[in-house]
Enzyme design. Structure first.
Site, PDB file in Angstrom:
ATOM      1  N   ASP A  72      -1.389  -3.212  12.795  1.00 58.04           N
ATOM      2  CA  ASP A  72      -0.867  -3.708  11.518  1.00 58.04           C
ATOM      3  C   ASP A  72      -0.690  -5.225  11.621  1.00 58.04           C
ATOM      4  O   ASP A  72       0.152  -5.716  12.379  1.00 58.04           O
ATOM      5  CB  ASP A  72       0.470  -3.034  11.211  1.00 58.04           C
ATOM      6  CG  ASP A  72       0.951  -3.389   9.813  1.00 58.04           C
ATOM      7  OD1 ASP A  72       1.063  -2.492   8.979  1.00 58.04           O
ATOM      8  OD2 ASP A  72       1.209  -4.593   9.554  1.00 58.04           O
TER       9      ASP A  72
ATOM     10  N   ARG B  25       0.847  -1.188   0.000  1.00 56.77           N
ATOM     11  CA  ARG B  25       0.000   0.000   0.000  1.00 56.77           C
ATOM     12  C   ARG B  25       0.877   1.231   0.000  1.00 56.77           C
ATOM     13  O   ARG B  25       1.700   1.398   0.900  1.00 56.77           O
ATOM     14  CB  ARG B  25      -0.837   0.001   1.292  1.00 56.77           C
ATOM     15  CG  ARG B  25      -2.271  -0.047   0.996  1.00 56.77           C
ATOM     16  CD  ARG B  25      -3.241   0.115   2.102  1.00 56.77           C
ATOM     17  NE  ARG B  25      -2.868   0.175   3.491  1.00 56.77           N
ATOM     18  CZ  ARG B  25      -3.715   0.554   4.426  1.00 56.77           C
ATOM     19  NH1 ARG B  25      -4.933   0.909   4.099  1.00 56.77           N
ATOM     20  NH2 ARG B  25      -3.364   0.565   5.680  1.00 56.77           N
TER      21      ARG B  25
ATOM     22  N   THR C   7      -0.947   7.518  -0.935  1.00 58.72           N
ATOM     23  CA  THR C   7      -2.225   7.428  -1.669  1.00 58.72           C
ATOM     24  C   THR C   7      -3.116   6.300  -1.162  1.00 58.72           C
ATOM     25  O   THR C   7      -4.294   6.251  -1.507  1.00 58.72           O
ATOM     26  CB  THR C   7      -1.947   7.158  -3.159  1.00 58.72           C
ATOM     27  OG1 THR C   7      -1.321   5.868  -3.260  1.00 58.72           O
ATOM     28  CG2 THR C   7      -1.036   8.209  -3.772  1.00 58.72           C
TER      29      THR C   7
END
Ligand code: URA
Length: 210
Positions: A201, A105, A109
């Protein structure tokens, strides 16, 4: 599967997920729990696989016994966090074929960038289960499934541990034919694209990289 989203409410799944969410849970326990939950989610996601019968002989008499029909299923892990789910499912379905999609990722963005793609042959005649623990924005899952469809898969299911409403909506819009099985549907995404309340995460917690 007829439902677009299935949340597996089984007490074992929910209990293990709570332990995984806890920030004080160690890397070792997190990995073990993920493996255990993935077995239970795999049980659910394969529930409606088509069946046939085969003629066998038990020590007592011949019988037409049930077997899963068709080609071996394909598991496709979205790297790297998908591998935690993959390891568990492979214990349950050791003959499955395995593919990998490498996407990261972009932190600015939040869009997926592809760096690896290798999937089993004859995907068009296999049930294909795509695995990634966190369905957050849905960008990488949608991009991975785009690629998997281009490779021939037509019968796809998506398995994750946690889903955000944003990711579920994005998947429904892009891939309404792909049922999602998850252990929980959380509240929302924060400004960094993390699931809230979530578990942080997943890759870092699984591999101890933070
Ligand atoms: N990926 C993760 O590992 N965690 C999140 O909350 C969202 C995406």
């Amino acid at each position: 599967m007829t439902e677009h989203l299935t949340v597996v409410q089984h007490p074992l799944v929910q209990h293990k997920l709570t332990l995984m969410r806890d920030k004080d849970t160690s890397t070792k326990s997190f990995r073990q729990l993920l493996r255990e939950i993935s077995l239970l989610l795999a049980y659910e996601i394969t529930r409606e696989m088509p069946m046939t019968t085969t003629r066998i002989e038990t020590p007592i008499e011949p019988m037409d016994a049930p077997m899963i029909e068709g080609k071996k299923l394909a598991l496709v892990s979205i790297l790297r966090a998908g591998n935690g789910l993959l390891d568990g499912i492979l214990e349950l379905i050791p003959a499955a074929r395995v593919g990998f999609v490498g996407l990261y990722r972009d932190p600015e963005t939040l869009q997926p960038v592809q760096y690896y793609f290798k999937v089993p042959s004859e995907l068009s005649s296999r049930l294909t289960i795509v695995v990634d623990p966190m369905l957050a924005t849905g960008n990488s899952s949608v991009a991975a499934i785009d690629l998997i469809k281009q490779a021939g898969a037509t019968n796809i299911r998506f398995m994750c541990l946690l889903a955000a409403p944003e990711g579920v909506a994005r998947m429904k819009e892009a891939h309404p034919d792909v049922p999602i099985v998850t252990a929980a549907l959380d509240s929302h995404l924060n400004d960094h694209g993390y699931i809230v309340p979530g578990l942080g995460d997943a890759g870092d917690r699984m591999y101890g990289t933070k």
